[in-house]
Design a protein around this motif. Structure first.
Motif, PDB file in Angstrom:
ATOM      1  N   GLU A 334      77.017   6.987-108.906  1.00  0.00           N
ATOM      2  CA  GLU A 334      77.629   8.290-108.534  1.00  0.00           C
ATOM      3  C   GLU A 334      78.727   8.588-109.882  1.00  0.00           C
ATOM      4  O   GLU A 334      78.979   9.931-109.984  1.00  0.00           O
ATOM      5  CB  GLU A 334      78.815   8.215-107.458  1.00  0.00           C
ATOM      6  CG  GLU A 334      79.810   6.950-107.488  1.00  0.00           C
ATOM      7  CD  GLU A 334      78.909   5.632-107.167  1.00  0.00           C
ATOM      8  OE1 GLU A 334      79.763   4.689-106.942  1.00  0.00           O
ATOM      9  OE2 GLU A 334      78.041   5.777-106.783  1.00  0.00           O
ATOM     10  N   ARG A 335      78.700   7.828-110.781  1.00  0.00           N
ATOM     11  CA  ARG A 335      79.699   8.183-111.908  1.00  0.00           C
ATOM     12  C   ARG A 335      78.924   8.886-113.040  1.00  0.00           C
ATOM     13  O   ARG A 335      79.352   9.294-114.260  1.00  0.00           O
ATOM     14  CB  ARG A 335      80.454   6.841-112.536  1.00  0.00           C
ATOM     15  CG  ARG A 335      81.608   6.186-111.972  1.00  0.00           C
ATOM     16  CD  ARG A 335      82.415   5.353-112.713  1.00  0.00           C
ATOM     17  NE  ARG A 335      83.275   4.809-111.866  1.00  0.00           N
ATOM     18  CZ  ARG A 335      84.692   5.272-112.104  1.00  0.00           C
ATOM     19  NH1 ARG A 335      84.918   6.368-112.656  1.00  0.00           N
ATOM     20  NH2 ARG A 335      85.607   4.716-111.220  1.00  0.00           N
ATOM     21  N   TYR A 336      77.683   9.033-112.742  1.00  0.00           N
ATOM     22  CA  TYR A 336      76.708   9.496-113.876  1.00  0.00           C
ATOM     23  C   TYR A 336      76.442  10.975-113.670  1.00  0.00           C
ATOM     24  O   TYR A 336      76.274  11.515-112.488  1.00  0.00           O
ATOM     25  CB  TYR A 336      75.039   8.912-113.630  1.00  0.00           C
ATOM     26  CG  TYR A 336      74.208   9.457-114.376  1.00  0.00           C
ATOM     27  CD1 TYR A 336      74.209   9.135-115.815  1.00  0.00           C
ATOM     28  CD2 TYR A 336      73.126   9.996-113.894  1.00  0.00           C
ATOM     29  CE1 TYR A 336      72.988   9.460-116.644  1.00  0.00           C
ATOM     30  CE2 TYR A 336      72.124  10.487-114.631  1.00  0.00           C
ATOM     31  CZ  TYR A 336      72.132  10.386-115.716  1.00  0.00           C
ATOM     32  OH  TYR A 336      71.033  10.801-116.683  1.00  0.00           O
ATOM     33  N   GLY A 337      76.312  11.734-114.800  1.00  0.00           N
ATOM     34  CA  GLY A 337      75.937  13.002-114.680  1.00  0.00           C
ATOM     35  C   GLY A 337      76.867  14.062-114.288  1.00  0.00           C
ATOM     36  O   GLY A 337      76.376  15.199-113.819  1.00  0.00           O
ATOM     37  N   ASN A 338      78.150  13.909-114.461  1.00  0.00           N
ATOM     38  CA  ASN A 338      79.139  14.935-114.123  1.00  0.00           C
ATOM     39  C   ASN A 338      79.243  15.986-114.904  1.00  0.00           C
ATOM     40  O   ASN A 338      79.055  17.356-114.573  1.00  0.00           O
ATOM     41  CB  ASN A 338      80.627  14.162-113.897  1.00  0.00           C
ATOM     42  CG  ASN A 338      80.710  13.288-112.728  1.00  0.00           C
ATOM     43  OD1 ASN A 338      80.238  13.408-111.597  1.00  0.00           O
ATOM     44  ND2 ASN A 338      81.510  12.148-112.803  1.00  0.00           N
ATOM     45  N   GLY A 339      79.163  15.910-116.137  1.00  0.00           N
ATOM     46  CA  GLY A 339      79.322  16.937-117.192  1.00  0.00           C
ATOM     47  C   GLY A 339      80.386  17.976-116.791  1.00  0.00           C
ATOM     48  O   GLY A 339      80.305  19.083-116.752  1.00  0.00           O
ATOM     49  N   ASP A 340      81.554  17.564-116.719  1.00  0.00           N
ATOM     50  CA  ASP A 340      82.816  18.348-116.269  1.00  0.00           C
ATOM     51  C   ASP A 340      83.830  18.078-117.291  1.00  0.00           C
ATOM     52  O   ASP A 340      84.876  17.307-116.978  1.00  0.00           O
ATOM     53  CB  ASP A 340      83.173  17.806-114.813  1.00  0.00           C
ATOM     54  CG  ASP A 340      84.385  18.472-114.335  1.00  0.00           C
ATOM     55  OD1 ASP A 340      84.995  19.299-114.823  1.00  0.00           O
ATOM     56  OD2 ASP A 340      84.506  18.127-113.079  1.00  0.00           O
ATOM     57  N   PRO A 341      84.137  18.872-118.376  1.00  0.00           N
ATOM     58  CA  PRO A 341      84.752  18.840-119.316  1.00  0.00           C
ATOM     59  C   PRO A 341      86.424  18.950-118.629  1.00  0.00           C
ATOM     60  O   PRO A 341      87.582  18.385-119.376  1.00  0.00           O
ATOM     61  CB  PRO A 341      85.068  19.804-120.293  1.00  0.00           C
ATOM     62  CG  PRO A 341      83.310  20.056-120.045  1.00  0.00           C
ATOM     63  CD  PRO A 341      82.837  19.916-118.575  1.00  0.00           C
ATOM     64  N   GLU A 342      86.870  19.658-117.660  1.00  0.00           N
ATOM     65  CA  GLU A 342      87.894  19.915-116.955  1.00  0.00           C
ATOM     66  C   GLU A 342      88.336  18.763-116.541  1.00  0.00           C
ATOM     67  O   GLU A 342      89.663  18.143-116.648  1.00  0.00           O
ATOM     68  CB  GLU A 342      87.991  21.156-116.314  1.00  0.00           C
ATOM     69  CG  GLU A 342      89.214  21.607-115.828  1.00  0.00           C
ATOM     70  CD  GLU A 342      89.175  22.894-114.775  1.00  0.00           C
ATOM     71  OE1 GLU A 342      90.200  22.971-113.847  1.00  0.00           O
ATOM     72  OE2 GLU A 342      88.271  23.394-114.922  1.00  0.00           O
ATOM     73  N   THR A 343      87.833  18.203-115.663  1.00  0.00           N
ATOM     74  CA  THR A 343      87.930  16.921-115.237  1.00  0.00           C
ATOM     75  C   THR A 343      88.320  15.814-115.967  1.00  0.00           C
ATOM     76  O   THR A 343      89.158  14.962-115.730  1.00  0.00           O
ATOM     77  CB  THR A 343      86.991  16.403-114.097  1.00  0.00           C
ATOM     78  OG1 THR A 343      86.748  17.575-113.093  1.00  0.00           O
ATOM     79  CG2 THR A 343      87.259  15.179-113.186  1.00  0.00           C
ATOM     80  N   ALA A 344      87.332  15.648-117.010  1.00  0.00           N
ATOM     81  CA  ALA A 344      87.278  14.563-117.903  1.00  0.00           C
ATOM     82  C   ALA A 344      88.949  14.802-118.737  1.00  0.00           C
ATOM     83  O   ALA A 344      89.556  13.695-119.299  1.00  0.00           O
ATOM     84  CB  ALA A 344      86.356  14.683-119.007  1.00  0.00           C
ATOM     85  N   ALA A 345      89.298  16.084-119.095  1.00  0.00           N
ATOM     86  CA  ALA A 345      90.640  16.575-119.742  1.00  0.00           C
ATOM     87  C   ALA A 345      91.685  15.780-119.010  1.00  0.00           C
ATOM     88  O   ALA A 345      92.930  15.551-119.526  1.00  0.00           O
ATOM     89  CB  ALA A 345      90.653  17.746-120.040  1.00  0.00           C
TER      90      ALA A 345
END
Length: 507
Positions: A334-345
C-alpha cells in the motif's frame, strides 16, 4: 536436495546440447561497460558475474528450473538432521588454469575468503562456524544454527563463492585471475576488451546441459567482451553484425532489431526490477520518515514509461516478486505507487527537512533506462520541495562511489528476480544502503532458519511488509530486458547472466 529456490514455473533456460556440426571461432560480446573488477567475490555488478562466470566456478549452480545442482561438488551434500553440518564431496582431478589440481585446501581457503569479503558471504558469516578439509577431495561446513539459503548462496554467480588456487588468495586485491572454468583469461585491455580463450584442460560434467548446470563445453576458440557504454553504439553494432551478442538495449529499438539481416532480438520476460537504493546509514535519508516521503513522492508508472516506452516491456507492480513466482505476496505494498508530491512535501517537513540539503542521486547512462528514471524522479522530488543533485557516472565509477556512504543518498540499479529471496543484494546488511535494523533481523531470522518451503512463503511475506515499512529500497516496477544475438550464433540460451559455453558460431 534443497528445493527452496524453485520458482513456480521454469524461467528462461532451455536444456540443450550443442549441435554436433558446431564450429569454433571468435565472438564479440558488447557489454554495458568495463567490469570494475575481475574478482567475482568483490562485486555484485552484473557485468562482473556475466564475464567472470566463464573463468571461475562455484561448488554448486542452478539448473533450468532454478534448483541447486552440483558443479565443482561431485554431488549434492549430505546434511545433518539438525541442518548445521554439510558434507561435500569434490570432483576429482579438476584442473586450474595454471595446471594445478583443485584440492580441498583450495576450497577451504576460497570459502573462508568469500565469507570474509563478499557481501553474500557476509550474509552467512554470523552462522558460519567452520569449513574444514576431509582428505583431499571433501570438505565439511559447520554452521552455528540452520541456514536454509546456504546452498543457493554458494551457487550464485554474483558476489560469488568461486574456487581459486589457495596460493593466489594471499594477494588482496587479487593479482591473478585463475579459475577452473571453460575459458581462461588471456588478456585484458582496459576499456577495450576482455579476451578469454578456451581452456583445453577443462573437464565438463557428464550430465546433459541444463541451465547453468550439467556439461559446459568450451566450443568457441575465443570470447571477447567489449565494453560499449553507449546503448546506441551497442545497437548499431548489433544491427551491422559487429557484435555476436549485445547486452541491455532500449525497448524502443526492438523493431529495428527485428528488421536486421545480421541479428535478432532476445527478450527476457520477465527479467527483473529496477530499484532506487537509499542510504540508510548517513545523510538526508538515514531517517526512515524521510524515506517514507520519497516513497510518497515518486510515480512508478511515469518512471517506467520514460525508461521503457513500450508498455509491453514493463508492469507497474510493487510486489517484490510478480504473480507466478512462489514468493509473490501483496503484503505491505500500500506504500507503493502514490506519486503524490504534495503529501511527500508535508511528510518531509514533519521529518525535519528544510530544503537545504540535496538528495544526491547516482545514475549511469550505460543503462539508459536508469538515467531516464532518474530524470523523472528528480522532477517529482523537486515538486515535493526536495533539492536534487543528479550525478551521472560510468557504471564502474558508480559502483565505487556507492561504497562510500558520504557520497550519495540514492543510487539506481536493477536485477533479476532471484530464485532465493536472500539473494537480493539489499538483503545483505553490508550491501551499499546498509539496511541493518532490529526490525529487519526480526523478520529475516525465522525465514533463513526455516527449511519448510510453505512456511518460508509466509515468512517472506513478513519480510516484504518490513521492507515497505522501513523503506531501504524503492522498487519501481517489473521489466523485460532486451538484448540481441547474431543469427550465426548457435545454441545460445537466454539468461539473466548470458553465458557462452555450449555455444558455437557459423561465422
Amino acid at each position: 536436495m534443497l528445493r527452496n529456490a524453485l520458482l513456480a514455473a521454469p524461467f528462461l533456460f532451455l536444456s540443450a546440447i550443442p549441435n554436433p556440426s558446431f564450429a569454433a571461432g571468435v565472438i564479440n560480446v558488447a557489454t554495458i561497460g568495463e567490469p570494475p573488477t575481475l574478482d567475482p567475490m568483490a562485486s555484485t555488478a552484473d557485468v562482473v558475474g556475466m564475464t567472470t562466470q566463464h573463468i571461475f566456478e562455484t561448488l554448486f549452480t542452478f539448473d533450468a528450473e532454478w534448483n541447486v545442482v552440483p558443479l565443482l561438488a561431485e554431488a549434492m551434500p549430505t546434511v545433518s538432521a539438525d541442518g548445521q553440518t554439510y558434507d561435500i564431496t569434490l570432483r576429482k582431478g579438476i584442473k586450474f588454469h595454471d595446471g594445478s589440481t583443485m584440492t580441498s585446501a583450495d576450497v577451504v581457503a576460497s570459502v573462508e575468503r568469500w565469507v570474509k569479503i563478499a557481501s553474500r558471504g557476509k550474509q552467512i558469516a554470523p552462522y558460519f562456524t567452520s569449513i574444514t578439509a576431509k582428505g583431499d577431495d571433501a570438505v565439511q561446513i559447520v554452521l552455528s544454527k540452520p541456514y536454509a539459503p546456504l546452498l543457493s548462496l554458494l551457487a550464485f554467480n554474483n558476489s560469488a563463492a568461486v574456487i581459486m588456487p589457495k596460493a593466489n588468495l594471499a594477494d588482496d586485491p587479487l593479482t591473478k585471475f585463475i579459475g577452473t572454468g571453460p575459458y581462461l583469461l588471456k588478456e585484458r585491455k582496459a576499456d577495450q576488451y576482455l579476451q578469454l580463450t578456451r581452456f583445453d584442460g577443462y573437464q565438463p560434467r557428464s550430465e546433459a546441459a541444463n541451465g547453468f548446470g550439467g556439461a559446459r563445453k568450451a566450443i568457441l576458440d575465443e570470447i571477447r567482451f567489449v565494453p560499449v557504454p553507449d546503448a546506441n553504439t551497442r545497437l548499431e553494432g548489433a544491427i551491422s553484425g559487429q557484435f555476436d551478442y549485445a547486452d541491455s538495449l532500449a525497448p524502443e529499438t526492438f523493431d529495428r532489431l527485428k528488421g536486421s539481416d545480421a541479428s535478432e532480438p532476445v527478450v527476457l520476460k520477465p527479467y527483473g526490477a529496477p530499484v532506487f537504493v537509499m542510504n540508510t546509514k548517513e545523510g538526508v535519508l538515514a531517517k526512515k520518515e524521510m524515506r517514507h516521503a520519497i516513497q510518497a513522492a515518486l510515480n512508478p508508472e511515469d518512471m517506467l514509461l520514460a525508461a521503457f516506452g513500450n508498455p509491453e516491456f514493463f508492469a507497474v507492480n510493487g510486489a517484490l516478486y510478480p504473480e507466478g513466482y512462489v514468493w509473490h505476496t501483496e503484503e505491505g505494498i500500500e506504500r507503493y505507487g502514490n506519486g503524490d508530491p504534495e503529501t511527500a512535501a508535508s511528510m518531509a517537513k514533519e521529518a525535519g527537512y528544510d530544503g537545504e540539503k540535496p538528495i544526491r542521486i547516482l545514475t549511469s547512462r550505460q543503462y539508459e533506462f536508469h538515467y531516464k528514471m532518474a530524470q523523472v524522479a528528480a522532477e517529482y522530488l523537486k515538486a515535493a520541495g526536495f533539492k536534487v543533485e543528479l550525478g551521472v557516472f560510468d557504471w564502474a565509477t558508480l559502483t565505487t562511489r556507492r561504497a562510500d556512504p558520504k557520497l550519495w543518498d540514492i543510487f539506481i540499479t536493477h536485477g533479476p528476480f532471484p530464485p532465493e529471496p536472500i539473494l537480493n543484494g539489499w538483503m545483505s546488511d553490508s550491501y551499499p544502503g546498509w539496511w541493518a535494523t532490529p526490525a529487519k533481523t526480526a523478520a529475516v531470522e525465522p525465514f533463513i532458519a526455516e527449511p519448510d518451503q510453505e512456511k518460508r512463503k509466509a515468512l517472506w511475506a513478513e519480510i516484504q511488509k518490513t521492507f515497505y515499512e522501513e523503506a531501504p529500497v524503492y522498487k519501481v516496477g517489473d521489466f523485460n530486458a532486451l538484448g540481441s544475438k547474431k543469427k550465426t550464433l548457435k545454441d545460445f540460451q537466454p539468461s539473466p547472466w548470458p553465458y557462452f559455453w555450449n555455444v558455437s558460431t557459423a561465422n
